[in-house]
Design a protein around this motif. Structure first.
Motif, short mmCIF file in Angstrom:
data_model
loop_
_atom_site.label_atom_id
_atom_site.label_comp_id
_atom_site.label_asym_id
_atom_site.label_seq_id
_atom_site.Cartn_x
_atom_site.Cartn_y
_atom_site.Cartn_z
N CYS A 45 7.93 28.72 55.14
CA CYS A 45 8.83 28.86 54.20
C CYS A 45 7.81 28.47 52.68
O CYS A 45 7.17 27.66 52.63
CB CYS A 45 9.85 27.66 54.09
N ILE A 46 7.75 29.64 51.95
CA ILE A 46 7.06 29.76 50.74
C ILE A 46 8.35 29.86 49.74
O ILE A 46 9.13 30.76 49.78
CB ILE A 46 6.09 30.73 50.35
N THR A 47 8.04 29.11 48.49
CA THR A 47 9.19 29.19 47.51
C THR A 47 8.71 29.13 46.09
O THR A 47 7.40 28.47 45.84
CB THR A 47 10.24 28.11 47.72
N ILE A 48 9.32 29.65 45.22
CA ILE A 48 9.01 29.50 43.73
C ILE A 48 10.28 28.70 43.31
O ILE A 48 11.35 29.13 43.18
CB ILE A 48 8.95 30.87 43.03
N PRO A 49 10.07 27.43 42.86
CA PRO A 49 10.97 26.63 42.46
C PRO A 49 11.52 26.66 40.95
O PRO A 49 10.48 27.22 40.40
CB PRO A 49 10.15 25.10 42.65
N ALA A 50 12.75 26.45 40.66
CA ALA A 50 13.08 26.40 39.41
C ALA A 50 12.86 27.52 38.61
O ALA A 50 12.23 27.50 37.32
CB ALA A 50 12.83 25.02 38.68
N VAL A 51 13.14 28.78 38.78
CA VAL A 51 12.74 29.97 38.18
C VAL A 51 13.82 29.99 37.06
O VAL A 51 13.51 30.72 35.91
CB VAL A 51 12.52 31.23 38.81
N PHE A 52 14.74 29.48 37.05
CA PHE A 52 15.88 29.51 36.04
C PHE A 52 16.94 28.33 36.08
O PHE A 52 17.29 27.91 37.20
CB PHE A 52 16.56 30.80 36.01
N ASP A 53 16.98 27.77 34.93
CA ASP A 53 17.85 26.54 34.93
C ASP A 53 19.33 26.93 34.74
O ASP A 53 19.52 27.72 33.60
CB ASP A 53 17.30 25.64 33.65
#
Length: 155
Positions: A45-53
């Motif tokens: 699992c690869i993720t980009i965290p918190a791209v939009f609040d």
């Protein structure tokens, strides 16, 4: 398996930073990524965290954006984590994967999802996002959410 994946990241030129309770973090194209280490050797699992609040929009708009992304993008899942939007690419390991070929594709799909968000949910002319991942960008300046300030930008 963990060592093979870490070696592939290193061979691809990524500086992996160990992050307790999460896994490993790395940066690419001004975005911060996480390789989530959930203890399952057969799951990547690869993720980009918190791209939009969520607080940057009303709640309905936030979930409409998640729905739009989930219904349009292939391979990438969008979820809410701690009141922010996270992008995930998850894959079951089924054999002797070539991680040096697999990891860049996973990263490019995630990066494309951020571009898609920034481009107002506009897709390629082919009803899928494969062309965009292979380099055909859309730059109309619109974003799905007006005046969005993506949290994972490092600038």
């Amino acid at each position: 398996m963990k060592e093979k994946i870490l070696n592939a990241f290193q061979n691809l030129g990524f500086a992996m930073e160990y992050m307790e309770e999460v896994g490993y973090g790395f940066d690419y194209e001004s975005l911060h990524y996480l390789w989530m280490n959930n203890g399952d050797e057969e799951f990547l699992c690869i993720t980009i965290p918190a791209v939009f609040d969520k607080s940057d929009s009303d709640e309905l708009e936030f979930y409409q954006v998640i729905d739009k992304l989930n219904s349009t993008l292939k391979y990438v899942k969008v979820n809410e984590v701690n009141n922010s939007m996270w992008l995930f690419y998850e894959r079951e390991m089924i054999g002797d994967e070539d991680f040096e070929k697999l990891l860049p594709k996973m990263i490019f799909h995630l990066e494309h999802a951020v571009r898609f968000l920034r481009n107002g949910g506009q897709n390629t002319n082919n009803d899928n996002d494969a062309d965009a991942i292979n380099g055909n960008r859309i730059d109309d300046g619109d974003c799905i959410v007006g005046d969005v300030d993506l949290l994972s930008d490092n600038n």
